[in-house]
Design a protein around this motif. Structure first.
Motif, mmCIF file in Angstrom:
data_model
loop_
_atom_site.group_PDB
_atom_site.id
_atom_site.type_symbol
_atom_site.label_atom_id
_atom_site.label_comp_id
_atom_site.label_asym_id
_atom_site.label_seq_id
_atom_site.Cartn_x
_atom_site.Cartn_y
_atom_site.Cartn_z
ATOM 1 N N THR A 17 0.869 -1.181 0.000
ATOM 2 C CA THR A 17 0.000 0.000 0.000
ATOM 3 C C THR A 17 0.905 1.230 0.000
ATOM 4 N N MET A 18 0.324 2.381 -0.277
ATOM 5 C CA MET A 18 1.097 3.628 -0.262
ATOM 6 C C MET A 18 1.728 3.839 1.131
ATOM 7 N N ASP A 19 0.937 3.674 2.189
ATOM 8 C CA ASP A 19 1.449 3.915 3.549
ATOM 9 C C ASP A 19 2.667 3.046 3.845
ATOM 10 N N LYS A 20 2.545 1.759 3.511
ATOM 11 C CA LYS A 20 3.647 0.835 3.806
ATOM 12 C C LYS A 20 4.865 1.189 2.978
ATOM 13 N N PHE A 21 4.621 1.602 1.734
ATOM 14 C CA PHE A 21 5.744 1.924 0.864
ATOM 15 C C PHE A 21 6.505 3.149 1.381
ATOM 16 N N ILE A 22 5.772 4.134 1.849
ATOM 17 C CA ILE A 22 6.432 5.333 2.379
ATOM 18 C C ILE A 22 7.269 4.961 3.609
ATOM 19 N N ASP A 23 6.741 4.089 4.463
ATOM 20 C CA ASP A 23 7.505 3.622 5.638
ATOM 21 C C ASP A 23 8.803 2.941 5.203
ATOM 22 N N ALA A 66 3.354 0.221 -8.730
ATOM 23 C CA ALA A 66 2.296 0.299 -9.741
ATOM 24 C C ALA A 66 1.853 1.752 -9.904
ATOM 25 N N ASP A 67 2.396 2.411 -10.910
ATOM 26 C CA ASP A 67 2.065 3.823 -11.120
ATOM 27 C C ASP A 67 0.657 3.978 -11.681
ATOM 28 N N GLY A 68 0.286 3.079 -12.584
ATOM 29 C CA GLY A 68 -0.989 3.266 -13.284
ATOM 30 C C GLY A 68 -2.024 2.222 -12.911
ATOM 31 N N ILE A 69 -3.283 2.569 -13.141
ATOM 32 C CA ILE A 69 -4.381 1.637 -12.871
ATOM 33 C C ILE A 69 -4.252 0.395 -13.761
ATOM 34 N N SER A 76 -4.705 -8.141 -11.133
ATOM 35 C CA SER A 76 -5.940 -8.901 -10.868
ATOM 36 C C SER A 76 -6.114 -9.973 -11.931
ATOM 37 N N ILE A 77 -5.819 -9.629 -13.171
ATOM 38 C CA ILE A 77 -5.969 -10.601 -14.271
ATOM 39 C C ILE A 77 -5.049 -11.811 -14.049
ATOM 40 N N GLU A 84 -3.457 -1.299 -4.246
ATOM 41 C CA GLU A 84 -3.765 0.032 -4.779
ATOM 42 C C GLU A 84 -2.624 0.551 -5.632
ATOM 43 N N ARG A 85 -2.870 1.666 -6.304
ATOM 44 C CA ARG A 85 -1.815 2.336 -7.070
ATOM 45 C C ARG A 85 -0.830 2.985 -6.103
#
Ligand code: UDP
Length: 244
Positions: A17-23, A66-69, A76-77, A84-85
């Protein structure tokens, strides 16, 4: 805990997730560990598929987010979903906030001189706690070693590299060995957005995952580059069907 990765057409994306990545990034800054981050979209993945040299630079990255959707959908595929992005622009905004609170040293590399000046000025105004370790516009002589020397001497905690793809990953990949510390992160046209010279899609479009469509309407000249998106989807689906 070990990080998990999801392979999309041979490119390993960090499952975070964004939060974990920032940590995670803050941890590397704290330990002064040199770190190379790629924020990748489908165009980057497709480019790596056909350009071995570029793929070698991506292989040097410690993290690919993952920068883009399109990447989130592809995960998922392949049956290995990403939460999340973790987009380049959002990572930059979060890291600026952290840098402001912690008094970290930031180097800005990329964009036109005009955009770069506005980016630095806005940082000084909005994030006074940040130490500007230096800046350089994105139109420099790649053979001249003085830029890398300047960065070495400036000892930044964070280097935002906004040269656009594939230039930013190439530049980081070619120069990383020379540095002792610093988180180097490629963030495309983020300085243009941050300085207000290019508008990001309003939240409404972002929520509908139609940011790419908004950009297409605003910059119709991008349509040719965007042809790679359906192709990317097709290859991901075909590989999945083939059990690869
Ligand atoms: N840019 C740069 N040096 C170059 C070419 C482009 O710094 O040699 C900058 C450009 O000014 C812009 C950013 O890279 O701020 C992104 O450019 P572009 O839209 O071409 O790339 P994208 O990341 O969208 O593929």
């Amino acid at each position: 805990m070990a990080n998990k990765f999801v392979s999309i057409l041979g490119v390993p994306f960090i499952n975070t997730t964004m939060d974990k990545f920032i940590d995670l990034v803050q941890n590397h800054i704290r330990k002064e560990e040199k770190t190379f981050v790629v924020t990748a979209n489908p165009e980057i993945v497709m480019h790596a598929k056909k350009d071995d040299t570029y793929k070698k630079y991506l292989d040097k990255a410690h993290y690919i987010t993952a920068d883009g959707i399109g990447i989130v959908k592809a995960a998922s595929i392949v049956g290995d979903p990403l939460p999340e992005r973790v987009s380049g622009y959002d990572v930059m905004m979060r890291l600026l906030k952290e840098a402001n609170e912690k008094g970290q040293r930031v180097f800005f590399l990329g964009a036109s001189e005009h955009v770069l000046k506005e980016t630095v000025a806005k940082t000084e105004k909005d994030y006074p706690g940040i130490v500007i370790a230096g800046s350089q516009n994105g139109f420099f002589d790649w053979k001249d070693p003085s830029l890398a020397n300047r960065i070495k001497e400036a000892k930044p905690d964070l280097v935002f590299v906004a040269l656009g793809f594939p230039r930013q990953e190439t530049w980081i990949g070619q120069n990383l060995d020379q540095f002792e510390k610093g988180v180097f992160i490629g963030i495309g046209g983020s300085f243009d957005v941050f300085s207000g010279n290019v508008k990001r899609a309003p939240e409404f479009w972002q929520k509908l995952n139609l940011e790419w469509f908004y950009r297409l309407i605003k910059q119709p000249s991008r349509w040719k580059r965007m042809l790679v998106l359906p192709l990317f989807a097709l290859v991901v689906i075909k590989n999945k069907a083939a059990g690869k």
